[in-house]
Design a protein around this motif. Structure first.
Motif, PDB file in Angstrom:
ATOM      1  N   LEU A 106       0.829  -1.202   0.000  1.00  0.00           N
ATOM      2  CA  LEU A 106       0.000   0.000   0.000  1.00  0.00           C
ATOM      3  C   LEU A 106       0.865   1.253   0.000  1.00  0.00           C
ATOM      4  N   PRO A 107       0.473   2.271  -0.721  1.00  0.00           N
ATOM      5  CA  PRO A 107       1.222   3.537  -0.674  1.00  0.00           C
ATOM      6  C   PRO A 107       0.892   4.283   0.633  1.00  0.00           C
ATOM      7  N   VAL A 108       1.945   4.745   1.306  1.00  0.00           N
ATOM      8  CA  VAL A 108       1.762   5.459   2.575  1.00  0.00           C
ATOM      9  C   VAL A 108       2.591   6.731   2.523  1.00  0.00           C
ATOM     10  N   SER A 109       2.008   7.796   2.995  1.00  0.00           N
ATOM     11  CA  SER A 109       2.714   9.086   3.002  1.00  0.00           C
ATOM     12  C   SER A 109       3.924   9.028   3.946  1.00  0.00           C
ATOM     13  N   PRO A 110       5.081   9.522   3.497  1.00  0.00           N
ATOM     14  CA  PRO A 110       6.260   9.554   4.393  1.00  0.00           C
ATOM     15  C   PRO A 110       6.005  10.327   5.673  1.00  0.00           C
ATOM     16  N   PRO A 129       7.667   9.869  11.841  1.00  0.00           N
ATOM     17  CA  PRO A 129       7.645   9.849  13.320  1.00  0.00           C
ATOM     18  C   PRO A 129       7.922   8.464  13.898  1.00  0.00           C
ATOM     19  N   LEU A 130       7.621   7.410  13.130  1.00  0.00           N
ATOM     20  CA  LEU A 130       7.821   6.045  13.625  1.00  0.00           C
ATOM     21  C   LEU A 130       9.294   5.651  13.664  1.00  0.00           C
ATOM     22  N   LEU A 131      10.146   6.413  12.988  1.00  0.00           N
ATOM     23  CA  LEU A 131      11.584   6.129  13.058  1.00  0.00           C
ATOM     24  C   LEU A 131      12.110   6.307  14.478  1.00  0.00           C
ATOM     25  N   LEU A 132      11.429   7.150  15.263  1.00  0.00           N
ATOM     26  CA  LEU A 132      11.861   7.406  16.635  1.00  0.00           C
ATOM     27  C   LEU A 132      10.947   6.707  17.647  1.00  0.00           C
ATOM     28  N   ASP A 133      10.231   5.695  17.180  1.00  0.00           N
ATOM     29  CA  ASP A 133       9.389   4.919  18.089  1.00  0.00           C
ATOM     30  C   ASP A 133      10.261   4.126  19.054  1.00  0.00           C
ATOM     31  N   ARG A 134       9.759   3.869  20.239  1.00  0.00           N
ATOM     32  CA  ARG A 134      10.537   3.126  21.235  1.00  0.00           C
ATOM     33  C   ARG A 134      10.667   1.644  20.898  1.00  0.00           C
ATOM     34  N   ASN A 135       9.795   1.150  20.016  1.00  0.00           N
ATOM     35  CA  ASN A 135       9.829  -0.267  19.660  1.00  0.00           C
ATOM     36  C   ASN A 135      10.727  -0.493  18.451  1.00  0.00           C
ATOM     37  N   ARG A 142      10.429  -1.551  10.457  1.00  0.00           N
ATOM     38  CA  ARG A 142       9.430  -1.647   9.398  1.00  0.00           C
ATOM     39  C   ARG A 142       9.163  -0.287   8.764  1.00  0.00           C
ATOM     40  N   ALA A 143       9.150   0.757   9.580  1.00  0.00           N
ATOM     41  CA  ALA A 143       8.971   2.102   9.032  1.00  0.00           C
ATOM     42  C   ALA A 143      10.149   2.469   8.133  1.00  0.00           C
ATOM     43  N   ALA A 144      11.366   2.115   8.574  1.00  0.00           N
ATOM     44  CA  ALA A 144      12.555   2.410   7.765  1.00  0.00           C
ATOM     45  C   ALA A 144      12.517   1.657   6.440  1.00  0.00           C
ATOM     46  N   ARG A 145      12.021   0.435   6.491  1.00  0.00           N
ATOM     47  CA  ARG A 145      11.934  -0.367   5.264  1.00  0.00           C
ATOM     48  C   ARG A 145      10.990   0.288   4.260  1.00  0.00           C
ATOM     49  N   LEU A 146       9.866   0.772   4.748  1.00  0.00           N
ATOM     50  CA  LEU A 146       8.898   1.417   3.862  1.00  0.00           C
ATOM     51  C   LEU A 146       9.428   2.747   3.327  1.00  0.00           C
ATOM     52  N   LEU A 147      10.132   3.496   4.168  1.00  0.00           N
ATOM     53  CA  LEU A 147      10.708   4.760   3.711  1.00  0.00           C
ATOM     54  C   LEU A 147      11.781   4.526   2.655  1.00  0.00           C
ATOM     55  N   THR A 148      12.592   3.501   2.866  1.00  0.00           N
ATOM     56  CA  THR A 148      13.629   3.164   1.884  1.00  0.00           C
ATOM     57  C   THR A 148      13.003   2.812   0.540  1.00  0.00           C
ATOM     58  N   ALA A 149      11.891   2.064   0.583  1.00  0.00           N
ATOM     59  CA  ALA A 149      11.196   1.709  -0.658  1.00  0.00           C
ATOM     60  C   ALA A 149      10.634   2.947  -1.358  1.00  0.00           C
ATOM     61  N   LYS A 194      19.729   9.343   6.859  1.00  0.00           N
ATOM     62  CA  LYS A 194      19.788  10.806   6.881  1.00  0.00           C
ATOM     63  C   LYS A 194      18.833  11.381   7.928  1.00  0.00           C
ATOM     64  N   CYS A 195      17.661  10.777   8.031  1.00  0.00           N
ATOM     65  CA  CYS A 195      16.686  11.237   9.037  1.00  0.00           C
ATOM     66  C   CYS A 195      17.218  11.019  10.443  1.00  0.00           C
TER      67      CYS A 195
END
Length: 450
Positions: free
Chosen positions: A223-227, A232-238, A244-251, A258-259
C-alpha cells in the motif's frame, strides 16, 4: 414468595445447629439479607449452600450473580444444579447488562472439571446475542474492566454479531490495548474496510503491536503510505516498528539514515529521542555508529548513555568488557543493572579484582549490592572474603544481612576453602566480630577451630 420464606426458615434451622456454626455469620451478622445469603453460598455445609443459592435466585439479587456462577462448579451436584436453576432466572432483558459483565466468570466455568458447563454458557451468550441485547455487548467494549471488554469482544467476533467495521469503530475508544489490537487484526482481515484514514489513526496508536500489525499489512499489501506518517515512527521506542517504518521509507526513496543523523544532531530534541536515533543508526548499519556511540558516553542523560552503551555492546560484544566495567560506576542504578545483565548474558569473564575495583567506586549502596551479586559467579569463599573486606564503605549498611544470607547457603556449597582462604577469613572474622558474631560458629566449622 412462599418458597423463599420456606427456604429461609430452613436456613435458620440449619444455622442453629452446632455443627453448622459459622463465626462470621453469627458474631458479625450482615444486616442485608442478600449479602448474608451470599456469605452462606460459601458455607461448608452443602445443604446450606444449596438453599442460599436457591434463595438468591428467587429474590432476583443481581449483585449476587458472580457468587452464583462460582457455585455452578461446586463440588456438590445438588448445589451445582441449584446454581444453574437460579442463574437461568436472571435471563431477562433488564439483566442483560449484568449478565454481560459476568462473561469472564462464565468463561472461567468452561475450565471447570466437575461438570460440563457449556450448555449454560451457550444459553446466556445466545440471550446476549439477541437483537435487543446486542447493544449491551457493544457498549461494554469500552468498559473500565479489561476482562469484561475482552470477553465481550470475544463473543462479538466468534458469533459475528456485528461487522468488523462496527466493532473497530467502538473498540478504538477502549483504554485496553488488547481490545484495540484484536479489533485491529479483525479489521485488517477485511481489506475493503481498511481506509487511509484508519491506517493513519492506527499508526499513531500508543500500543506497539498495533503499529507492528499495520506496518506488516502495508508491506504485504504494498500500500502507498505518506512519508509524513512513517517519519515519526523512526523514533518509536519499539525496535520492530522502527525497522518496518525504515523499510517502507527506503522503498519510497527516503533515506532513514539521513533522518536519523539529523535527529541525533538536533540538540533541541529530547535526549530520549536522540538516543533512539542512535539506536536507529545502528539498526541501519551506519558505518560511523560506533564513533557516535563512544562520543555519547560523556553525556549526562541516562537515556542517551544507555542507548550508546547498547550500541557498543551490540557491535563489540566481548570487546565491550572495559566499557561495561566503566559503566558500572555510572550514577544511574538502571545502567548498573543493565551492565550486570549484559555480563551474565554474554558470559563475559570477570576477576575478583574487577569486582573489588567496581565495589570501591560504587556510587550508591545499591550499586555495591550488585557487585556482591556478581561475586556469586566465583568461589563461595571468595564471595565471603569480598563481603568482609569492604565493611567500611557504603556496603556496611547491608553486609551483616548479606553474611547471614551467605551462611544459609553454606550446606549447599561443594567447594572447600583453600588454606590461603582460611587464613584470610580468620583474620577478617577477628577484625570484624560484630558482623559475624551470629554466624561465626557455622563458618568456623569449615575454616578452623573456634
Amino acid at each position: 414468595m412462599a418458597t423463599e420464606l420456606f427456604l429461609l426458615r430452613q436456613l435458620d434451622a440449619f444455622m442453629a445447629e452446632p455443627n453448622n456454626r459459622d463465626f462470621w455469620y453469627s458474631q458479625k451478622p450482615e444486616p442485608d439479607l442478600a449479602k448474608r445469603l451470599e456469605q452462606l453460598t460459601r458455607h461448608h455445609n452443602g445443604h446450606v449452600r444449596e438453599r442460599a443459592v436457591l434463595c438468591l435466585g428467587l429474590m432476583g439479587t443481581v449483585p449476587a450473580l458472580p457468587a452464583l456462577i462460582e457455585r455452578v462448579n461446586d463440588w456438590a451436584m445438588q448445589v451445582r444444579r441449584a446454581a444453574r436453576t437460579s442463574i437461568l432466572r436472571f435471563i431477562k432483558p433488564e439483566n442483560a447488562q449484568s449478565l454481560a459483565n459476568c462473561l469472564p466468570n462464565l468463561f472461567r466455568l468452561l475450565d471447570g472439571k466437575r461438570d460440563d458447563h457449556q450448555s449454560l454458557v451457550n444459553q446466556i451468550i445466545h440471550f446476549l446475542a439477541l437483537s435487543e441485547n446486542r447493544g449491551v455487548l457493544l457498549d461494554i467494549l469500552v468498559s473500565q474492566d479489561k476482562n469484561v471488554a475482552r470477553a465481550a469482544l470475544r463473543v462479538l467476533l466468534e458469533h459475528q454479531i456485528f461487522s468488523e467495521d462496527v466493532l473497530f469503530q467502538r473498540a478504538k475508544q477502549s483504554n485496553d490495548a488488547v481490545v484495540r489490537l484484536v479489533a485491529t487484526n479483525a479489521l485488517l482481515m477485511r481489506p475493503a474496510m481498511v481506509t487511509t484514514e484508519r491506517i493513519a489513526r492506527l499508526l499513531k496508536d500508543s500500543y506497539a503491536p498495533i503499529k507492528q500489525a499495520v506496518l506488516h499489512y502495508i508491506v504485504e499489501e504494498k500500500l502507498p503510505v505518506s512519508p509524513s506518517l512513517l517519519l515519526p515512527l523512526l523514533l518509536d521506542r519499539n525496535e520492530l516498528v522502527r525497522k518496518r517504518a525504515a523499510r517502507l521509507l527506503t522503498a519510497g526513496d527516503v533515506s532513514p539514515i539521513k533522518c536519523y543523523i539529523a535527529a541525533f544532531h538536533d540538540n533541541s530534541r529530547k535526549a530520549e529521542e536522540r538516543g533512539t536515533a542512535l539506536l536507529g543508526l545502528d539498526e541501519q548499519k551506519y558505518e560511523h555508529v560506533i564513533e557516535l556511540a563512544l562520543n555519547s558516553l560523556d553525556c549526562s542523560s541516562v537515556a542517551m548513555y544507555k542507548a550508546a552503551l547498547l550500541v557498543i555492546v551490540r557491535n563489540l560484544q566481548e570487546d565491550a568488557r572495559e566499557y561495561l566495567l566503566k559503566a558500572f560506576t555510572y550514577p544511574s542504578y538502571t545502567i548498573a543493572r543493565m551492565v550486570v545483565k549484559t555480563f551474565v548474558k554474554l558470559k563475559l569473564y570477570l576477576t575478583m579484582a574487577d569486582i573489588q575495583q567496581s565495589l570501591e567506586a560504587a556510587p550508591t549502596v545499591k550499586h555495591a549490592e550488585l557487585c556482591f551479586a556478581l561475586a556469586r559467579r566465583f568461589n563461595e569463599w571468595n564471595q565471603l572474603i569480598l563481603l568482609l573486606s569492604h565493611t567500611n564503605i557504603k556496603a556496611n549498611e547491608f553486609t551483616p544481612e548479606a553474611v547471614a544470607r551467605w551462611t544459609l547457603q553454606l550446606n549447599r556449597f561443594t567447594a572447600q576453602p583453600s588454606e590461603s582462604q582460611k587464613r584470610e577469613l580468620l583474620l577478617l572474622i577477628e577484625k570484624h566480630p560484630a558482623i559475624t558474631h551470629k554466624d561465626r560458629g557455622c563458618i568456623m566449622q569449615f575454616i578452623g577451630s573456634q
